[in-house]
Design an enzyme around this catalytic site. Structure first.
Site, mmCIF file in Angstrom:
data_model
loop_
_atom_site.group_PDB
_atom_site.id
_atom_site.type_symbol
_atom_site.label_atom_id
_atom_site.label_comp_id
_atom_site.label_asym_id
_atom_site.label_seq_id
_atom_site.Cartn_x
_atom_site.Cartn_y
_atom_site.Cartn_z
ATOM 1 N N ASN A 26 0.928 -1.416 0.576
ATOM 2 C CA ASN A 26 0.035 -0.434 0.229
ATOM 3 C C ASN A 26 0.609 1.201 -0.362
ATOM 4 O OD1 ASN A 26 0.295 -0.415 2.937
ATOM 5 N ND2 ASN A 26 0.083 1.605 2.869
ATOM 6 N N CYS A 27 0.465 2.673 -0.740
ATOM 7 C CA CYS A 27 1.001 3.802 -0.565
ATOM 8 C C CYS A 27 -0.087 4.347 0.344
ATOM 9 C CB CYS A 27 1.146 4.313 -1.694
ATOM 10 S SG CYS A 27 -0.347 4.616 -2.541
ATOM 11 N N MET A 28 0.024 5.805 0.418
ATOM 12 C CA MET A 28 -0.968 6.842 1.612
ATOM 13 C C MET A 28 -2.016 6.489 1.048
ATOM 14 S SD MET A 28 1.308 10.443 1.099
ATOM 15 C CE MET A 28 0.105 10.577 2.660
#
Length: 484
Positions: A26-28
């Site tokens: 995942n990212c932000m």
């Protein structure tokens, strides 16, 4: 079971179950899922899951669920898979379902080859942008935290100068805050070197040393190193992060070559020593001067465009930045922002670019008002609008404006209007990168807070009016659908 856990399990089901997932990260704002078979993914079901704000198909299926939520969803998926985020998920088959590994490998190779061919046209550009993103995205939380702490220190300092507050403990507090801020900003070259080494396949510690070399910490007084091209003294940090990234890329090449030719028995001693010696000398005498010229020229051009173009430049930048975010091309500006901060203490590009997100917020507000019967749209806006005000625009881009089409264009116009106001006022800069929207306000330099607020309000109003008048259709207003 929490709502985030329920969301995670519904996403798993929509992408074909855990047996169809190769890995999760995942990212932000996005859960990034690598699947084994795209044909097993139910795209429509995935898009209509409550809590999913958008879906992007790339090398990985990117499911936009918003900040905060994304960590809980991804972590629960990792728990269910039994492996860490980013690690391959093992798939076990019983004897009655023996797997033909040879056929599987051939199919996988064929799929990878087709995907590679599909990306050949933009392969090099995508690779550069991906590398820039991989180097700087892990640093964004540090940019935000250190920048906001520095902003608080600046506000306290201004209040002391104005006579509103006083006391030795306030002075000490300001000093401590500035020390914390400089823990990130003063040693950015080292952090950049470490992340660049990870990206290019070099040893991270060696990358950090090369980054630290550009700070010239051993130079003092009469022991001055000269620029071999101009004869002038080299300055600490000359060439900035552009020089660091290029130097670490060369380091990765040198280190890999040395690993091949140096005997294993002495590799741990000889390879890092020779690699640092070669690349360190090249960095000080070649890369720093040349990168310094490039970065100085780049910053001068950008500042010139903003200052000379004024309203026109502001409109173009503000209106075009949202499509750049959509395409992932906005990462190319990260080194420019950082170089502008290194040279002048602020980036005058970021506040203008931030207007793109503000225009989108205005467009979203207009959709909320105009599309009262569209409960699906309004439910999506409930989750995407609050974070949009704080400068996190992906949920609105992929969950609202882009699927609907027209609001994306009117949001761009709103961003252009806000950018024109910022460009017209001039000299509105940001002391750090990371946040935008309202979150950027504490980082505005030279007390130009009112100018930035004026730009935000103009972008909100522009996006709202354009979308209210031209950005909706009868179907959007009277049906309960979001996009196609």
């Amino acid at each position: 079971m929490t709502k985030e856990q329920q969301l995670a399990e519904r996403i798993i089901a929509a992408v074909g179950g855990m047996d169809n997932i190769d890995s999760v990260m995942n990212c932000m704002t996005r859960v990034r899922i690598k699947v084994l078979d795209e044909n097993k993914v139910d795209d429509q079901e995935l898009r209509h899951i409550d809590g999913v704000m958008g879906v992007i198909h790339d090398e990985r299926i990117q499911v936009v669920v918003g900040p905060g939520t994304v960590n809980k969803v991804a972590n629960h998926m990792a728990e269910l898979s039994g492996v860490k985020l980013g690690d391959p998920i093992p798939h076990h088959h019983n004897d009655s379902e023996k797997m033909d590994y040879k056929s599987y490998a051939a199919d996988k190779a064929k799929a990878n080859k087709e995907a590679h061919k599909a990306k050949q046209k933009n392969g090099k550009l995508n690779k550069v942008l991906k590398s820039i993103a991989n180097i700087f995205i892990p640093l964004i939380p540090a940019f935000i935290g250190a920048g906001l702490i520095g902003g608080i220190a600046a506000v306290l300092s201004n209040l002391m100068v104005a006579g509103y507050i006083s006391g030795a403990w306030i002075t000490q507090l300001i000093t401590v805050f500035n020390v914390i801020k400089d823990g990130m900003l003063a040693y950015l070259a080292i952090f950049t070197g470490i992340n660049a080494a990870k990206e290019f396949g070099a040893t991270p510690g060696l990358g950090g040393v090369i980054g630290g070399t550009t700070l010239l910490t051993g130079i003092a007084g009469k022991n001055i190193l000269m620029n071999v091209f101009t004869g002038e003294p080299l300055q600490p940090g000359q060439g900035g992060i552009i020089g660091v990234i290029f130097a670490v890329w060369i380091l990765s090449i040198v280190e890999k070559r040395l690993h091949k030719i140096v005997p294993n028995a002495i590799d741990i001693i000889v390879t890092p020593t020779i690699a640092l010696l070669i690349v360190g000398l090249l960095t000080i005498f070649i890369f720093m001067p040349l990168a310094g010229f490039v970065s100085d020229s780049l910053v001068s051009v950008v500042n010139g465009i903003i200052s000379i173009g004024g309203v026109f430049s502001g409109f173009i930048i503000g209106a075009s930045f949202l499509p750049l975010v959509m395409l992932g091309l906005h990462h190319i500006f990260t080194p420019i922002h950082i170089e502008m901060i290194n040279q002048s203490g602020a980036t005058y590009l970021l506040p203008i670019a931030a207007m793109a997100g503000a225009g989108q917020v205005g467009a979203a507000l207009a959709l909320w008002v105009r599309c009262k019967r569209n409960t699906t749209l309004r439910n999506t806006l409930k989750g995407a609008l609050p974070v949009g005000f704080l400068g996190i625009g992906e949920p609105l881009i992929y969950g609202v404006t882009l699927p609907l089409g027209r609001p994306f264009l009117t949001a761009c116009i709103g961003g252009g209007i806000g950018g024109a106001v910022i460009g017209g006022i001039g000299h509105i800069g940001a002391k750090a990168i990371g946040p935008s929207g309202v979150s950027l306000l504490p980082l505005i330099s030279d007390n130009m807070y009112l100018g930035y607020i004026a730009g935000l309000l103009a972008a909100y109003a522009g996006g709202f009016v354009c979308t209210y008048l031209f950005g909706t259709t009868k179907a959007m207003r009277q049906t309960d659908l979001l996009g196609d």
